[in-house]
Design a protein around this motif. Structure first.
Motif, PDB file in Angstrom:
ATOM      1  N   ARG A   1      40.336  42.105  36.365  1.00  0.00           N
ATOM      2  CA  ARG A   1      39.883  42.912  35.219  1.00  0.00           C
ATOM      3  C   ARG A   1      41.078  43.628  34.606  1.00  0.00           C
ATOM      4  O   ARG A   1      41.282  43.638  33.384  1.00  0.00           O
ATOM      5  CB  ARG A   1      38.820  43.912  35.713  1.00  0.00           C
ATOM      6  N   ASP A   2      41.914  44.175  35.434  1.00  0.00           N
ATOM      7  CA  ASP A   2      43.106  44.889  34.975  1.00  0.00           C
ATOM      8  C   ASP A   2      44.082  43.945  34.281  1.00  0.00           C
ATOM      9  O   ASP A   2      44.657  44.272  33.232  1.00  0.00           O
ATOM     10  CB  ASP A   2      43.760  45.551  36.197  1.00  0.00           C
TER      11      ASP A   2
ATOM     12  N   ARG B   1      38.591  43.166  40.700  1.00  0.00           N
ATOM     13  CA  ARG B   1      39.122  44.420  40.135  1.00  0.00           C
ATOM     14  C   ARG B   1      40.535  44.191  39.590  1.00  0.00           C
ATOM     15  O   ARG B   1      40.881  44.652  38.491  1.00  0.00           O
ATOM     16  CB  ARG B   1      39.145  45.517  41.210  1.00  0.00           C
TER      17      ARG B   1
ATOM     18  N   GLY C   1      39.649  42.550  29.238  1.00  0.00           N
ATOM     19  CA  GLY C   1      38.943  42.553  30.522  1.00  0.00           C
ATOM     20  C   GLY C   1      37.632  43.311  30.500  1.00  0.00           C
ATOM     21  O   GLY C   1      36.801  43.131  31.396  1.00  0.00           O
ATOM     22  N   VAL C   2      37.426  44.172  29.505  1.00  0.00           N
ATOM     23  CA  VAL C   2      36.135  44.871  29.442  1.00  0.00           C
ATOM     24  C   VAL C   2      35.178  44.191  28.457  1.00  0.00           C
ATOM     25  O   VAL C   2      34.059  44.655  28.262  1.00  0.00           O
ATOM     26  CB  VAL C   2      36.267  46.382  29.098  1.00  0.00           C
TER      27      VAL C   2
ATOM     28  N   MET D   1      33.031  41.317  38.638  1.00  0.00           N
ATOM     29  CA  MET D   1      33.420  42.547  39.335  1.00  0.00           C
ATOM     30  C   MET D   1      32.204  43.450  39.555  1.00  0.00           C
ATOM     31  O   MET D   1      31.976  43.949  40.658  1.00  0.00           O
ATOM     32  CB  MET D   1      34.486  43.288  38.520  1.00  0.00           C
ATOM     33  N   CYS D   2      31.436  43.641  38.488  1.00  0.00           N
ATOM     34  CA  CYS D   2      30.251  44.526  38.615  1.00  0.00           C
ATOM     35  C   CYS D   2      29.243  43.939  39.598  1.00  0.00           C
ATOM     36  O   CYS D   2      28.662  44.665  40.409  1.00  0.00           O
ATOM     37  CB  CYS D   2      29.601  44.730  37.246  1.00  0.00           C
TER      38      CYS D   2
ATOM     39  N   THR E   1      35.277  38.036  33.949  1.00  0.00           N
ATOM     40  CA  THR E   1      35.776  38.715  35.145  1.00  0.00           C
ATOM     41  C   THR E   1      35.056  40.034  35.431  1.00  0.00           C
ATOM     42  O   THR E   1      34.697  40.323  36.569  1.00  0.00           O
ATOM     43  CB  THR E   1      37.297  38.930  34.991  1.00  0.00           C
ATOM     44  N   MET E   2      34.821  40.831  34.388  1.00  0.00           N
ATOM     45  CA  MET E   2      34.200  42.130  34.671  1.00  0.00           C
ATOM     46  C   MET E   2      32.741  41.978  35.103  1.00  0.00           C
ATOM     47  O   MET E   2      32.237  42.761  35.904  1.00  0.00           O
ATOM     48  CB  MET E   2      34.293  43.065  33.469  1.00  0.00           C
ATOM     49  N   ARG E   3      32.081  40.940  34.589  1.00  0.00           N
ATOM     50  CA  ARG E   3      30.712  40.669  35.069  1.00  0.00           C
ATOM     51  C   ARG E   3      30.746  40.365  36.568  1.00  0.00           C
ATOM     52  O   ARG E   3      29.952  40.903  37.342  1.00  0.00           O
ATOM     53  CB  ARG E   3      30.135  39.494  34.260  1.00  0.00           C
TER      54      ARG E   3
END
Ligand code: TGC
Ligand code: FAD
Length: 388
Positions: A339-340, A336, A346-347, A357-358, A353-355
């Protein structure tokens, strides 16, 4: 993509044997060269890249920790390192391997008859067959002891009825280990998925673990011979023993995901300029990197100790609970934060990273949620059972 630089702040490498490093490096290279080029498309389109299954068999990671026949056996630490490297690729990849080895091969190996072992273990080891593990039901997740799936004796065999949900690998499996109540007691059944009455519709619409297959299992008057029951498993301790194996792999695996995130944001901060300075030069950016590295380092050391205890045969389920809970919590926090730190990038799926995170949202939930592991450890500390 820049070459991966695995964080190892306390030189954990020096505590590994040469063989352990070799196994880890072989899987690390395979993930970089073979799996990472496949995963973003698979994640975007929502499928598991099945072409890697045979290669995972060749790498010896499917049930590679089991002492069976002429399988070249991996020690517990080597197995953990394999999980770490696979999840550096994607939690869906590690999930596939965890389910196959820890939740399908392990119960057949530990609780099965010689015939069940001979029929399924070699095929599962090579990847010729895929398996799934059906414990969770629509109305019984954290509380599997309440399961409603039944196995009723019918002549020499059994008839199974019920439904399982959120089952990894379900739709692409040739065999399912299904847990059901027979005369009030939980038993495991080895169910070939082409048995009439068995179906495994895929569950779509996930925001998480999109490069992994998740399915319902529907059992409608599934007739099985007596030989389908796992002869040595009786009661909830049967499936829970399998979970100990899979939770062990998760504790290692999610650290791999966190390491991938750390590597990505460290690199990004060194490249990206705002206010005429590299992001890495800002104190807040550095503080976040420090938090990440500290938690990764603690988890690496915890896992190594966990693995050595497992090799010594003294590892307890509570210790596994603590490691799974801690590693999942901090891996998700790291993802998290990462991502920030990537800002709008990050999106984007140009960054991983976001993959991660999810995915980690699922990993924190399956194999016992954070809360459930808290209560398992709390029960040990206090002697008081919050589930009773
Ligand atoms: P409880 O009274 O605690 O225990 C019942 C019996 O089981 C024994 N036992 C264990 N045995 C082996 N290993 C463990 N970790 C064990 N924990 C308990 C216990 O000694 C007792 O034995 P006996 O002989 O006296 O009958 O039962 P409870 O109903 O109070 O259980 C509570 C709880 C929370 C511990 C348990 O049900 C639990 O762990 N719930 C979480 C469920 C869960 O983790 N499900 C995972 C499904 S599989 C999955 O998510 C795969 S995802 C894979 C992927 O994609 O990577
Ligand atoms: P619930 O049990 O309904 O929990 C909901 C919330 O309530 C959670 O926050 C939980 O912590 C909390 N809660 C529950 N009980 C208590 C309590 N006593 N005290 C305090 N809080 C509590 N299962 C399989 O059998 N095989 C698989 O292969 C498999 N793969 C999965 C793959 C994915 C992608 C996912 C998401 C799940 C998978 N699962 C699988 C299911 C998983 O194990 C369950 O989702 C998990 O055990 C939680 O159950 P639940 O979803 O029913 O949540």
């Amino acid at each position: 993509m820049a070459k991966y630089q695995a964080p190892d702040f306390f030189d954990v490498d020096a505590l590994l044997s040469e063989e352990e490093r070799m196994v880890r490096d072989a899987v690390r290279d395979w993930v970089s060269e073979r799996y990472l080029p496949l995963v973003e498309k698979a994640y975007r389109d929502g499928y598991f890249p099945k072409e890697v299954i045979g290669e995972l068999g060749e790498l010896g990671v499917l049930g590679g920790n089991l002492d069976y026949g002429d399988f070249p056996r991996l020690g517990a630490v080597a197995y953990g390192l394999v999980m770490q490297e696979l999840e550096r690729g994607d939690s869906g990849l590690r999930s596939f391997v965890s389910v196959q080895g820890a939740l399908v091969m392990y119960p057949i190996w530990r609780f099965g008859s010689d015939e069940q072992k001979d029929e399924w273990l070699p095929k599962l080891y090579s990847g010729e067959a895929v398996g799934c593990f059906g414990l969770t039901e629509p109305d019984h997740g954290s509380d599997p002891g309440g399961m409603e799936t039944t196995a009723v004796r019918d002549g020499d065999g059994f008839v199974l009825n019920g439904a399982k949900m959120w089952i990894t690998n379900g739709t692409m499996s040739q065999v399912a280990v299904v847990w059901a109540k027979c005369e009030g007691e939980i038993h495991g059944f080895v169910v070939p998925t082409d048995t009439p009455g068995f179906s495994a519709p895929e569950q779509r619409g996930k925001h998480s673990l999109r490069a992994s297959v998740t399915s319902e299992l529907v059992l409608q008057d599934v007739k099985l011979p007596a030989s389908a029951m796992l002869p040595k498993a009786k009661g909830l301790s049967g499936p829970l023993s399998c979970l100990n194996q899979a939770r062990y792999g998760i504790a290692w695996g999610v650290v791999g995901a966190a390491m991938a995130v750390f590597d990505e944001v460290r690199g990004y901060g060194g490249q990206r300029t705002q206010f005429d300075k590299k992001l890495s030069q800002f104190q807040l950016y550095q503080a976040k990197l420090v938090e990440m590295l500290a938690e990764i380092t603690k988890a690496q050391l915890m896992n190594l100790r966990l693995g050595r205890l497992k090799e010594a045969g003294t590892l307890t389920p509570i210790q596994v609970s603590m490691a799974k809970r801690n590693a999942c919590h901090f891996a998700l926090e790291i993802a998290r934060a990462g991502r920030d730190m990537l800002g709008a990038n990050g999106v984007s799926d140009e960054y991983q990273t976001m993959r991660h995170m999810c995915n980690l949202e699922s990993v924190k939930t399956y194999e016992g949620t954070h809360d459930i592991h808290t209560l398992i450890i709390g029960r040990e500390i206090t002697g008081l059972d919050a589930f009773a």
